[in-house]
Design an enzyme around this catalytic site. Sequence first.
Site, PDB file in Angstrom:
ATOM      1  N   ASP A   8       0.857  -1.185   0.000  1.00 15.11           N
ATOM      2  CA  ASP A   8       0.000   0.000   0.000  1.00 15.11           C
ATOM      3  C   ASP A   8       0.889   1.230   0.000  1.00 15.11           C
ATOM      4  O   ASP A   8       1.760   1.378   0.874  1.00 15.11           O
ATOM      5  CB  ASP A   8      -0.899   0.006   1.241  1.00 15.11           C
ATOM      6  CG  ASP A   8      -1.971  -1.077   1.176  1.00 15.11           C
ATOM      7  OD1 ASP A   8      -2.005  -1.820   0.184  1.00 15.11           O
ATOM      8  OD2 ASP A   8      -2.756  -1.186   2.131  1.00 15.11           O
ATOM      9  N   ASP A 129     -15.081  -3.065  -1.611  1.00 17.69           N
ATOM     10  CA  ASP A 129     -14.693  -2.813  -0.225  1.00 17.69           C
ATOM     11  C   ASP A 129     -15.957  -2.558   0.578  1.00 17.69           C
ATOM     12  O   ASP A 129     -16.800  -1.758   0.179  1.00 17.69           O
ATOM     13  CB  ASP A 129     -13.774  -1.588  -0.145  1.00 17.69           C
ATOM     14  CG  ASP A 129     -12.591  -1.697  -1.113  1.00 17.69           C
ATOM     15  OD1 ASP A 129     -12.079  -2.820  -1.279  1.00 17.69           O
ATOM     16  OD2 ASP A 129     -12.211  -0.671  -1.701  1.00 17.69           O
TER      17      ASP A 129
END
Length: 240
Positions: A8, A129
């Site tokens: 990330d 998500d």
Amino acid sequence: MILYPAIDLKDGNAVRLYKGEMDQATVFNDNPAAQALEFVNAGCEWLHLVDLNGAFAGEPVNAAPVEEILKQCKVPAQLGGGIRDMATIERWLSKGLERVILGTVAVENPDLVRLAAKEFPGHVAVGIDARNGMVATKGWAEETNVNVTDLAKSFEDAGVAAIIYTDINRDGAMQGPNVEATAALGNAVSIPVIASGGVSSLDDLRNLKTCGAPLNGAISGRALYDGAIDLGEALAVLKG
């Protein structure tokens, strides 16, 4: 099943967030390409990259470290975060990215997902998500009233390569993945599902592998950085 180590990216660094909160980021490596190479040298066959700043900005922000990773690592990589138009999709695929992950636009502009999947077969994934079964967008900052399974099913005939399902409340929290919800999604659609969020032990990987759904793989981030999961053992568990 494939193990996707997560890198990330925030402000050029490899970080992990806690439950998706940008102000709760831990920097694990200020050289993302070196981190990626470490994963590849340990035997990983894929990389999962997320441009966190891009997810909020709505356009790529951490392009330089992503390009460096693509240059140095000769394994396929998938990238999400801020990819919201055809020009950006084309640009990333032309730079050697194997798969783009479309999240926010899957809710706001599903026609773009369909067009991209048709134009670039095998190279477009949908990122779903969720908090409490409902989809969140724009870097998880905005809640919607869209149900996870309904969204996934709407792309059944679109030709997308995979669905990456993240339970936001589990992400970075080292509390284990939401196996039940992931399995339910995996059984509800014919599109390959990749589990994400909360994978923190070898047992978590075993539970996903034996959950009763044909999952494509699992993404792990913090547990690999913290050493809670040994990469070699993880690969063996998923391949065994």
